[in-house]
Design an enzyme around this catalytic site. Structure first.
Site, PDB file in Angstrom:
ATOM      1  N   GLN A  77       0.818   5.468  21.016  1.00  0.00           N
ATOM      2  CA  GLN A  77       0.946   5.932  19.634  1.00  0.00           C
ATOM      3  C   GLN A  77      -0.246   6.822  19.282  1.00  0.00           C
ATOM      4  OE1 GLN A  77       0.255   2.879  20.644  1.00  0.00           O
ATOM      5  NE2 GLN A  77      -0.816   1.628  19.141  1.00  0.00           N
ATOM      6  N   SER A  98     -13.473   1.901  13.643  1.00  0.00           N
ATOM      7  CA  SER A  98     -14.504   0.865  13.511  1.00  0.00           C
ATOM      8  C   SER A  98     -14.258  -0.283  14.478  1.00  0.00           C
ATOM      9  CB  SER A  98     -14.566   0.358  12.073  1.00  0.00           C
ATOM     10  OG  SER A  98     -13.289  -0.034  11.620  1.00  0.00           O
ATOM     11  N   TYR A 141       0.830  -1.206   0.000  1.00  0.00           N
ATOM     12  CA  TYR A 141       0.000   0.000   0.000  1.00  0.00           C
ATOM     13  C   TYR A 141       0.868   1.262   0.000  1.00  0.00           C
ATOM     14  CZ  TYR A 141      -3.855   3.111   1.395  1.00  0.00           C
ATOM     15  OH  TYR A 141      -4.795   4.107   1.454  1.00  0.00           O
ATOM     16  N   ASP A 196       4.043  -0.221  12.399  1.00  0.00           N
ATOM     17  CA  ASP A 196       2.939   0.659  12.813  1.00  0.00           C
ATOM     18  C   ASP A 196       3.516   2.017  13.223  1.00  0.00           C
ATOM     19  OD1 ASP A 196       0.007   0.694  13.398  1.00  0.00           O
ATOM     20  OD2 ASP A 196       0.734   1.323  15.361  1.00  0.00           O
ATOM     21  N   PRO A 197       3.082   3.116  12.590  1.00  0.00           N
ATOM     22  CA  PRO A 197       3.666   4.425  12.907  1.00  0.00           C
ATOM     23  C   PRO A 197       3.410   4.829  14.363  1.00  0.00           C
ATOM     24  CG  PRO A 197       2.419   4.510  10.861  1.00  0.00           C
ATOM     25  CD  PRO A 197       2.102   3.194  11.500  1.00  0.00           C
TER      26      PRO A 197
END
Length: 316
Positions: free
Chosen positions: A212, A192, A148, A276-277
């Site tokens: 985070q 969600s 992505y 994962d940022p």
């Protein structure tokens, strides 16, 4: 300026963002051609539009060339949640890259203005915070999210090369976390996830220690930003960040969802996913200056509307 009575193509038009964009375009008088392969989008999202005289639906995959008469193109075709885009990563990359090539070729033939829905994921796990458009990012090119991240980065490259080589009118918008009605229950996005877990009484899953951060833009504001970018003067190509600069931790978001939903669910922690940022927040100075755009919907208001949507969906 926006020409009147134009025919606008929206790829990924049956998705979460695409369906809201199609509605907004119909409201302002466009003829809308919605293209979707229904890999992640559904007809339910566009059901209210199917009988509208200015709305047309075409089932088509953007990795296959398309030849239609259009004046403007919004390219939103690509799975956008980690669960969906990691399920078939090769297909994700093909959609980003081949889709961009095919739609740019169409835009060049028709001399149509074209907008690329890019993503904040092009910044990767950033070392600059908040993220301005001139920051080139810190992306893992071989990780689980690369299909992505790098697919969208390559699409941006293609857009600017078409602009330089063929004089094509382009707009590149980097979308930050967006939420609202019509999100999917199982899409794996944090809003969600938290809402459905809270409404079902399940444990609310926070990854890592929850420190985070992200910033969340309500879908109506995001659509206004896309339209403003498309309608901006030809000289302004972007890339431009569209998102909400108000930042909060994942733990704080979980607590807010529990409060607004009235849920008694407890928060549990699981290991942080790869790449994962740690932080994610847009610098929107460029959007304010060039588009006159900034978000208006407060987080509590947007979350309340989204919770009401999911509550009705789950009850049904």
């Amino acid at each position: 300026m926006r020409p009147s009575g134009q025919r606008t193509l929206v790829t990924g038009g049956a998705g979460f963002l695409g369906s809201h964009l199609c509605e907004a375009l119909i409201r302002r008088g466009d003829q809308v051609l919605c293209v979707d392969n229904f890999h992640t989008g559904t007809r339910d999202t566009i059901a209210p539009l199917l009988e509208h005289p200015r709305f047309e639906l075409l089932q088509h995959d953007v990795t296959v060339p398309l030849d239609v008469e259009v004046d403007r193109i919004f390219n939103l075709a690509c799975p956008a949640s980690p669960v969906h885009y990691q399920h078939d990563p090769v297909r994700t990359t093909r959609t980003c890259v081949l889709g961009a090539m095919n739609l740019l070729a169409l835009a060049e033939r028709r001399r149509a203005r074209i907008l690329q829905a890019s993503t904040s994921e092009v910044y990767g796990d950033p070392e600059v915070h908040p993220q301005p458009e001139h920051y080139w990012g810190r992306v893992n090119p071989t990780g689980l999210r690369s299909c992505y991240n790098e697919g969208k980065r390559c699409a941006e490259t293609l857009f600017f090369d078409y602009h330089r080589q063929y004089g094509l009118e382009i707009k590149v918008v980097r979308i930050f976390n967006t939420y609202g009605p019509r999100m999917y229950v199982d899409d794996g996005r944090v809003v969600s996830n938290f809402i459905t877990q809270a409404l079902r009484g399940d444990p609310v899953t926070v990854y890592g220690d929850g420190s985070q951060t992200r910033s969340f833009c309500y879908v109506d504001d995001l659509i206004d930003g896309l339209l403003a970018a498309m309608d901006s003067p030809a000289a302004f190509t972007g890339p431009v960040n569209i998102g909400n600069p108000d930042e909060l931790s994942m733990r704080a978001l979980a607590e807010r969802v529990l409060r607004l939903s009235g849920s008694s669910s407890r928060i549990v922690h699981q290991p942080l996913p790869p790449d994962d940022p740690k932080v994610r927040r847009p610098d929107i100075a460029l959007a304010r200056k060039n588009l006159g755009w900034q978000p208006r919907v407060p987080l509590d208001e947007g979350l309340a509307k989204t919770i009401a949507y999911f509550r009705a969906l789950l009850n049904a």
